[in-house]
Write a protein that holds these residues in place. Sequence first.
Motif, PDB file in Angstrom:
ATOM      1  N   ARG A   1     -40.178 -23.815 -23.929  1.00  0.00           N
ATOM      2  CA  ARG A   1     -39.353 -22.832 -23.216  1.00  0.00           C
ATOM      3  C   ARG A   1     -39.397 -23.061 -21.711  1.00  0.00           C
ATOM      4  NH1 ARG A   1     -35.338 -21.107 -24.695  1.00  0.00           N
ATOM      5  NH2 ARG A   1     -36.003 -19.690 -26.341  1.00  0.00           N
TER       6      ARG A   1
ATOM      7  N   GLU B   1     -32.324 -24.985 -17.134  1.00  0.00           N
ATOM      8  CA  GLU B   1     -31.294 -23.936 -17.135  1.00  0.00           C
ATOM      9  C   GLU B   1     -31.142 -23.347 -15.730  1.00  0.00           C
ATOM     10  OE1 GLU B   1     -31.823 -21.428 -20.760  1.00  0.00           O
ATOM     11  OE2 GLU B   1     -31.893 -19.820 -19.267  1.00  0.00           O
TER      12      GLU B   1
ATOM     13  N   GLU C   1     -40.589 -22.485 -32.937  1.00  0.00           N
ATOM     14  CA  GLU C   1     -41.157 -21.142 -32.964  1.00  0.00           C
ATOM     15  C   GLU C   1     -42.020 -21.008 -34.217  1.00  0.00           C
ATOM     16  OE1 GLU C   1     -38.098 -18.168 -32.424  1.00  0.00           O
ATOM     17  OE2 GLU C   1     -37.022 -19.450 -31.018  1.00  0.00           O
TER      18      GLU C   1
ATOM     19  N   PRO D   1     -41.600 -17.968 -38.154  1.00  0.00           N
ATOM     20  CA  PRO D   1     -41.081 -18.186 -39.512  1.00  0.00           C
ATOM     21  C   PRO D   1     -42.061 -18.931 -40.426  1.00  0.00           C
ATOM     22  CG  PRO D   1     -39.493 -18.920 -37.840  1.00  0.00           C
ATOM     23  CD  PRO D   1     -40.785 -18.648 -37.137  1.00  0.00           C
TER      24      PRO D   1
ATOM     25  N   ASP E   1     -34.331 -23.050 -29.547  1.00  0.00           N
ATOM     26  CA  ASP E   1     -32.957 -23.384 -29.146  1.00  0.00           C
ATOM     27  C   ASP E   1     -32.429 -24.546 -29.990  1.00  0.00           C
ATOM     28  OD1 ASP E   1     -33.385 -21.509 -27.278  1.00  0.00           O
ATOM     29  OD2 ASP E   1     -32.684 -22.705 -25.582  1.00  0.00           O
ATOM     30  N   LYS E   2     -31.966 -24.210 -31.183  1.00  0.00           N
ATOM     31  CA  LYS E   2     -31.664 -25.239 -32.174  1.00  0.00           C
ATOM     32  C   LYS E   2     -30.780 -26.373 -31.650  1.00  0.00           C
ATOM     33  CE  LYS E   2     -32.417 -21.660 -35.492  1.00  0.00           C
ATOM     34  NZ  LYS E   2     -32.925 -20.844 -34.374  1.00  0.00           N
ATOM     35  N   ARG E   3     -30.004 -26.101 -30.615  1.00  0.00           N
ATOM     36  CA  ARG E   3     -29.116 -27.157 -30.145  1.00  0.00           C
ATOM     37  C   ARG E   3     -29.634 -27.896 -28.911  1.00  0.00           C
ATOM     38  NH1 ARG E   3     -23.311 -24.295 -30.357  1.00  0.00           N
ATOM     39  NH2 ARG E   3     -24.282 -23.102 -28.713  1.00  0.00           N
TER      40      ARG E   3
ATOM     41  N   TRP F   1     -45.253 -14.019 -29.689  1.00  0.00           N
ATOM     42  CA  TRP F   1     -43.987 -14.698 -29.391  1.00  0.00           C
ATOM     43  C   TRP F   1     -43.440 -14.225 -28.039  1.00  0.00           C
ATOM     44  CZ3 TRP F   1     -38.993 -13.465 -28.313  1.00  0.00           C
ATOM     45  CH2 TRP F   1     -38.007 -14.425 -28.583  1.00  0.00           C
ATOM     46  N   ARG F   2     -43.447 -12.934 -27.830  1.00  0.00           N
ATOM     47  CA  ARG F   2     -42.885 -12.348 -26.610  1.00  0.00           C
ATOM     48  C   ARG F   2     -43.616 -12.848 -25.367  1.00  0.00           C
ATOM     49  NH1 ARG F   2     -38.726 -11.355 -24.553  1.00  0.00           N
ATOM     50  NH2 ARG F   2     -38.043 -10.566 -26.548  1.00  0.00           N
TER      51      ARG F   2
ATOM     52  N   GLU G   1     -42.729 -16.477 -24.604  1.00  0.00           N
ATOM     53  CA  GLU G   1     -41.373 -16.506 -24.057  1.00  0.00           C
ATOM     54  C   GLU G   1     -41.358 -16.039 -22.585  1.00  0.00           C
ATOM     55  OE1 GLU G   1     -38.839 -17.516 -26.036  1.00  0.00           O
ATOM     56  OE2 GLU G   1     -37.205 -16.969 -24.696  1.00  0.00           O
TER      57      GLU G   1
ATOM     58  N   ARG H   1     -40.817 -18.258 -18.954  1.00  0.00           N
ATOM     59  CA  ARG H   1     -39.717 -17.976 -18.018  1.00  0.00           C
ATOM     60  C   ARG H   1     -40.248 -17.637 -16.634  1.00  0.00           C
ATOM     61  NH1 ARG H   1     -34.996 -17.639 -20.385  1.00  0.00           N
ATOM     62  NH2 ARG H   1     -35.165 -17.613 -22.636  1.00  0.00           N
TER      63      ARG H   1
ATOM     64  N   TRP I   1     -44.508  -8.118 -33.223  1.00  0.00           N
ATOM     65  CA  TRP I   1     -43.994  -7.622 -34.496  1.00  0.00           C
ATOM     66  C   TRP I   1     -44.600  -8.448 -35.617  1.00  0.00           C
ATOM     67  CZ3 TRP I   1     -41.563 -11.678 -32.277  1.00  0.00           C
ATOM     68  CH2 TRP I   1     -41.181 -12.719 -33.140  1.00  0.00           C
TER      69      TRP I   1
ATOM     70  N   LYS J   1     -37.199   0.003 -28.859  1.00  0.00           N
ATOM     71  CA  LYS J   1     -36.541  -0.483 -27.637  1.00  0.00           C
ATOM     72  C   LYS J   1     -36.399   0.628 -26.601  1.00  0.00           C
ATOM     73  CE  LYS J   1     -33.704  -3.983 -29.850  1.00  0.00           C
ATOM     74  NZ  LYS J   1     -34.273  -5.157 -29.174  1.00  0.00           N
TER      75      LYS J   1
ATOM     76  N   GLN K   1     -38.348   1.208 -22.701  1.00  0.00           N
ATOM     77  CA  GLN K   1     -37.796   1.649 -21.417  1.00  0.00           C
ATOM     78  C   GLN K   1     -38.488   2.908 -20.931  1.00  0.00           C
ATOM     79  OE1 GLN K   1     -33.498   1.481 -21.125  1.00  0.00           O
ATOM     80  NE2 GLN K   1     -33.416   0.043 -22.815  1.00  0.00           N
TER      81      GLN K   1
END
Lengths: 105, 414
Positions: free
Chosen positions: B20, B27, B46, B49, B67-69, B298-299, B302, B306, B326, B384, B388
């Motif tokens: 990432r 990016e 990731e 799964p 990012d599969k692509r 995971w979070r 990620e 970044r 989760w 969610k 906040q």
Amino acid sequence: MSEQWVEVCDADDIEEEDVIRFDHGDRTFAIYRSADDEYFATDGLCTHEQVHLADGLVMDNIIECPKHNGRFDYRTGDAKGAPVCVNLNTYPIKLEDDKVYLKLG
Amino acid sequence: MSGQITGPVAIVGAGHSGGRTALALREQGYRGPLVLIGEESYVPYERPPLSKQLLLGAAEAPDCYLDKRADYTGLDIDLHLECSAVRLDRDKRTLKLSDGSIVDYQALILATGGQVRQLTIPGNDLEGVHYLRTLKDATALRASLLDARHCVVIGGGFIGLEVASSARQMGCEVSVLEATDRLAARVLPTPISHYLHDLHRHNGVDIRLECRIQRLEGTDKVEAVVLESGEILSCDRVVVGIGIIPNTALAETSGLDTGNGIRVNAHLQTNDPAIYAIGDVCEHRSPMTASWCRQETWRNAEDQARHVAHHLLGDPTPFQSLPAFWSDQYDASLQLIGNPSAAAHTIVRPHDDDHILLFHLDASARLVGVSGFGPGNRISKDIKISAQLINNGGPLDPAGLADPTVKLKPMLKA
Ligand SMILES: Cc1cc2nc3c(=O)[nH]c(=O)nc-3n(C[C@H](O)[C@H](O)[C@H](O)COP(=O)(O)OP(=O)(O)OC[C@H]3O[C@@H](n4cnc5c(N)ncnc54)[C@H](O)[C@@H]3O)c2cc1C
Ligand code: FES
């Protein structure tokens, strides 16, 4: 028949700034009502993993995926950055007699 | 680092956070040399799964790719796979790789993750004993579970429980052996632990708490787990999920500060400001509790990735992100945000159907964490909104939180 309008629900069945899931045949859609009381429709599943967007949160023009917070503009279907990089398809919606209709492409 | 980086950036560990970071740097417009070094043979992927869709046969390796692509060659990311960084020379700012080559860096990111903690009891090396961290492990475990009869899972943490769930769905008999007095005790509030326990029992899993294991038995293949009580559980597979050990060796041998991970400041820099540590290996001070903590989520992978990309490109904002986790088991999902363990008291928001939310408040009725459990992604929306509410920071009305007929979303605007 390649194009047809199908009835989704009553206009009031979706709360303002919210989303519901709509299944038709073997397809699934997400139907949105914005804070300005406009209606929109996109594919029902996130493009990251196969997760129903209707479990996500609508804020302004954005639907945030329930799983990894991938974000889409539900008016255009645009993916707003990783983890989602593939856009959603959108579908025309019309309101008639307080009912919501979706046009299948 | 201050200002925008131009020199070479090297990333050690081509897992989630390393991959990432590389993609985010491109990016965001970084055009300089970028090297990504990974021990495994797969492009960055990731891991969530691996214990779920991949075991069940609902996903294959490419479905897990980050990012599969992503086109690493096209992005001019110099990806070295099946190659590890073996030595770090901080004075010369170089890394030595296992293929003998030397890589220069201006900025170095350590994203080395962790390795599974191994059992130290007799029988650990028998055939049929599995661990799960990598795609390779997961592929082997799936093949092995396809013709398994009785699988004993050692460790009632998330990896163990997700494997138990998948193995049940594949038709195996499953026992889960946990050393403490409840499931996932390190992370989960007690009521959520109990929900999870019921869910597994309901699905036919034999759960043993406060269970001590003496040895694994078998001639070549594992045939039984022997408990300290003397009881013998016969089985043909064992899956061990007893945690990970952070990969800190490179940092330690080069004099970087480590504790239970590589220690970093508010920008995720180590005591050498040219070197960052992120992901499972990173130990930082929690802004909420001020204690050192390491997250295996995971979070976190990620968000920290970044953050480093932004920081290298000149953004001085300190790292800030709400912890979030989760887990999916059977058709249920649990979620946890913030720091439930830092709470003074907890409010239960009961729902008449099958889901539950817990609000964890500090002494001044400010929300510091929320946890929940329910079928599918039923609790996601509320989680969610809660995130906040935590970020807003104001005191909340406990009576409203406890009443499921009072909506949460309007509290954001209150
Ligand atoms: C089976 C499983 C299920 C999970 N499910 C969930 C979930 O449901 N929800 C959730 O929030 N989190 C989940 N997680 C946790 C999440 O996947 C991790 O937190 C995340 O992968 C951490 O990313 P990372 O980049 O720090 O480490 P990793 O993804 O482990 O990557 C580290 C990489 O560095 C490589 N490496 C190490 N040392 C070197 C070296 N010297 N040279 C070169 N390469 C090196 C390793 O081989 C590895 O590929 C799960 C983890 C596992 C294993
Ligand atoms: S499934 Fe939607 S962001 Fe991952």
